[in-house]
Motif scaffolding. Structure first.
Motif, short mmCIF file in Angstrom:
data_model
loop_
_atom_site.label_atom_id
_atom_site.label_comp_id
_atom_site.label_asym_id
_atom_site.label_seq_id
_atom_site.Cartn_x
_atom_site.Cartn_y
_atom_site.Cartn_z
N VAL A 142 -48.78 -38.74 35.21
CA VAL A 142 -47.75 -37.71 35.61
C VAL A 142 -48.62 -36.44 36.14
CG1 VAL A 142 -46.02 -36.32 34.28
CG2 VAL A 142 -46.53 -38.34 33.55
N VAL A 143 -47.99 -36.12 37.22
CA VAL A 143 -48.68 -34.94 38.05
C VAL A 143 -47.70 -33.69 37.72
CG1 VAL A 143 -49.51 -34.10 40.21
CG2 VAL A 143 -49.08 -36.48 40.19
N GLY A 144 -48.48 -32.77 37.11
CA GLY A 144 -47.86 -31.55 36.68
C GLY A 144 -47.56 -31.42 35.14
N ALA A 145 -48.43 -30.36 34.60
CA ALA A 145 -48.27 -30.30 33.20
C ALA A 145 -47.44 -29.11 32.71
CB ALA A 145 -49.71 -30.38 32.47
N GLY A 146 -46.30 -28.63 33.40
CA GLY A 146 -45.48 -27.64 33.03
C GLY A 146 -44.52 -28.30 31.95
N VAL A 147 -43.71 -27.69 31.43
CA VAL A 147 -42.72 -28.38 30.21
C VAL A 147 -42.20 -29.61 30.78
CG1 VAL A 147 -40.69 -26.91 30.87
CG2 VAL A 147 -41.12 -27.73 28.50
N VAL A 148 -41.71 -29.54 31.85
CA VAL A 148 -41.14 -30.97 32.60
C VAL A 148 -42.08 -32.10 32.37
CG1 VAL A 148 -39.92 -32.12 34.24
CG2 VAL A 148 -39.49 -29.62 33.72
N GLY A 149 -43.14 -31.86 33.03
CA GLY A 149 -44.33 -32.94 33.15
C GLY A 149 -44.76 -33.26 31.90
N TYR A 170 -44.57 -20.60 25.84
CA TYR A 170 -45.84 -21.18 26.25
C TYR A 170 -46.42 -21.89 24.80
CZ TYR A 170 -50.73 -21.49 26.49
OH TYR A 170 -52.17 -21.89 26.56
N LEU A 171 -46.35 -21.29 23.72
CA LEU A 171 -46.97 -21.73 22.48
C LEU A 171 -46.11 -23.08 22.21
CD1 LEU A 171 -47.74 -18.81 20.37
CD2 LEU A 171 -49.26 -20.27 21.77
N PHE A 172 -44.62 -23.06 22.45
CA PHE A 172 -44.00 -24.37 22.10
C PHE A 172 -44.19 -25.43 23.19
CE2 PHE A 172 -39.90 -26.49 22.12
CZ PHE A 172 -39.70 -26.74 20.68
N SER A 173 -44.41 -25.03 24.20
CA SER A 173 -44.68 -26.17 25.42
C SER A 173 -45.93 -26.87 25.25
CB SER A 173 -44.43 -25.60 26.91
OG SER A 173 -43.22 -25.16 27.05
N LYS A 174 -46.97 -26.05 24.87
CA LYS A 174 -48.62 -26.44 24.64
C LYS A 174 -48.34 -27.26 23.57
CE LYS A 174 -52.60 -24.08 23.70
NZ LYS A 174 -52.47 -23.52 22.33
#
Ligand SMILES: Cc1cc2nc3c(=O)[nH]c(=O)nc-3n(C[C@H](O)[C@H](O)[C@H](O)COP(=O)(O)OP(=O)(O)OC[C@H]3O[C@@H](n4cnc5c(N)ncnc54)[C@H](O)[C@@H]3O)c2cc1C
Length: 416
Positions: A9-16, A202-206
């Motif tokens: 999976v390329v991209g570690a934003g909330v979607v990735g 940020y803390l939630f997605s992380k």
């Protein structure tokens, strides 16, 4: 795809992050790759809302009437960096076309199909008490300073009600009883109880990423420069360092940067940045339990707990590479004071992020038509946090052969 696969999976934003987590739950060997750290790009500074009633395209007719007035104010809800206008024209024309009544209906159905399941998908994905305790189902108030302003949005609210969303018009008395901190100029509001928000996106997605790593997702920090192909088939990715990673499947979830990777495989998508700003006030000293939306101002106020707030929003159409216009973030403080009175600005932090925006508002959640082992998941615009878990689940289902029979056509990459 029944057998367990090696998936990048390329991209570690909330979607990735959500795609990686859902694919891992299906038993695949998943590696998440990002040039930066998880949730540090656009997913870092958003307004933290699960804006589930936002079923209408951004180009809905009511908005278009407001645009000329907005553009007269360089620090208003919408701005264009004029130097960028020629490059933006194709996107703007498609955006206008998406506002035709037949299109609006089609897009609304597509958005509703995603948003109606967003909370269920989030609950399936997020199970740890630490994450659940950051998520507040307190609803949102959209604020107006006159009956006339509220009436101008009536058609929009009606359409949402027709899709089953509760949109409760509050009298001035009811409004001030439920939000006593509001300035007296704010006389009307619509309450949308289905909205929810997190203390800090940020803390939630992380936190979702950390949960996925505990469940077995692997992590590599590196930039992906292109795809590794063999006999017309994608067999992995190339890293900017020069090395390669092999995989059975690749998911592209690189937010506003997805256009370049898609293009390298021959898919042209009209993806642009709708830049937005925030100011976070860690010591504002404001007690809020509802998410506030300024209908006229194009900004929102997120209660972050312990008196902290984040004021976020506005749209700036510009290149993702253009320098930030920090005045757009600073002006949010004065605008918020008009809603909730004075607050402490000590320790204020300013931020700009690139919303990955497609002109018809719908995201791309799609298998690559000519590359069956590549899946795209990007273009979530104003709703990436809201739709992250749903996108992750839909990507996993798509790779599993669509067991739920969901209609993916509205989100196809070749719809443009
Ligand atoms: C001011 C503002 C307020 C917002 N408020 C809300 C809200 O309240 N609710 C909501 O739902 N949404 C909101 N949004 C929208 C939301 O933040 C975005 O839709 C979402 O963050 C997009 O997530 P993403 O994972 O697609 O992209 P990103 O978070 O941008 O992640 C993409 C990742 O891809 C990586 N990447 C890019 N190219 C490569 C490459 N070649 N190789 C490796 N890695 C790469 C980047 O480093 C990045 O980490 C808001 C946005 C803004 C700007």
């Amino acid at each position: 795809m029944s057998k367990k696969q090696d998936i990048i999976v390329v991209g570690a934003g909330v979607v990735g992050i959500c795609c990686a987590a859902s694919l891992r739950r299906d038993g695949h060997h998943v590696t998440l790759v990002d040039k930066g750290l998880p949730a540090k790009s656009t997913s870092f500074g958003n307004a933290g809302a699960f804006a589930v009633t936002e079923i209408l395209p951004l180009s809905e007719p009511g908005i278009l009437k407001k645009v000329p007035g907005w553009l007269l104010d360089p620090l208003g809800p919408l701005a264009i960096k004029w130097r960028y206008l020629p490059g933006l024209m194709p996107w703007l024309l498609r955006f206008l076309a998406a506002g035709r009544p037949a299109k609006v209906q089609q897009i609304t159905q597509g958005m509703h199909a995603l948003l109606a399941r967003a909370e269920t998908d989030l609950l399936t994905l997020v199970q740890t008490p630490a994450l659940l305790s950051q998520w507040h189902k307190h609803g949102a108030l959209t604020l107006y300073d006159s009956q006339k302003a509220l009436d101008a949005d009536n058609a929009k609210w009606q359409r949402k009600r027709q899709h089953g969303w509760a949109c409760e018009t509050l009298t001035p008395e009811a409004l001030h009883a439920c939000a006593p901190m509001l300035n007296g100029q704010i006389t009307h509001a619509v309450h949308t109880p289905a909205w929810s928000f997190v203390d800090d996106p940020y803390l939630f997605s992380k936190g979702i990423a950390e949960q996925a790593f505990r469940e077995g997702v692997s992590w590599i920090q590196s930039e992906v420069s292109g795809f590794l192909q063999k006999e017309g088939r994608v067999v992995g990715v190339r890293l900017a360092s020069g090395s390669v990673m092999h995989a059975d499947q690749v998911v592209v979830a690189t937010g506003v940067w997805s256009g370049e990777l898609a293009k390298s495989l021959g898919y042209n998508v009209p993806l642009e940045s709708e830049r937005g700003y925030h100011v976070t006030l860690p010591n504002a000293g404001v007690r809020l339990d509802k998410f506030l939306i300024s209908a006229a101002g194009g900004f929102v106020i997120l209660p972050m707990g312990n008196g902290a707030i984040r004021i976020a929003g506005t749209v700036e159409l510009a290149s993702k590479h253009a320098p930030e216009t920090w005045a757009r973030a600073k002006v949010l403080i004065g605008k918020a004071r008009q809603l909730i009175g004075d607050f402490n600005t000590e320790g204020a932090e300013f931020w700009m992020g690139n919303r990955p925006a497609l002109p018809d508002t719908l995201p791309v959640i799609s298998a690559a038509p000519r590359h069956p082992n590549v899946t795209f998941a990007f273009g979530h615009g104003h709703l990436g946090l809201t739709l992250g878990a749903t996108t992750g689940q839909l990507v996993a289902n798509l790779m599993a052969g669509n067991p739920a029979g969901f209609d993916y056509a509205p989100y196809a990459i070749n719809r443009f």
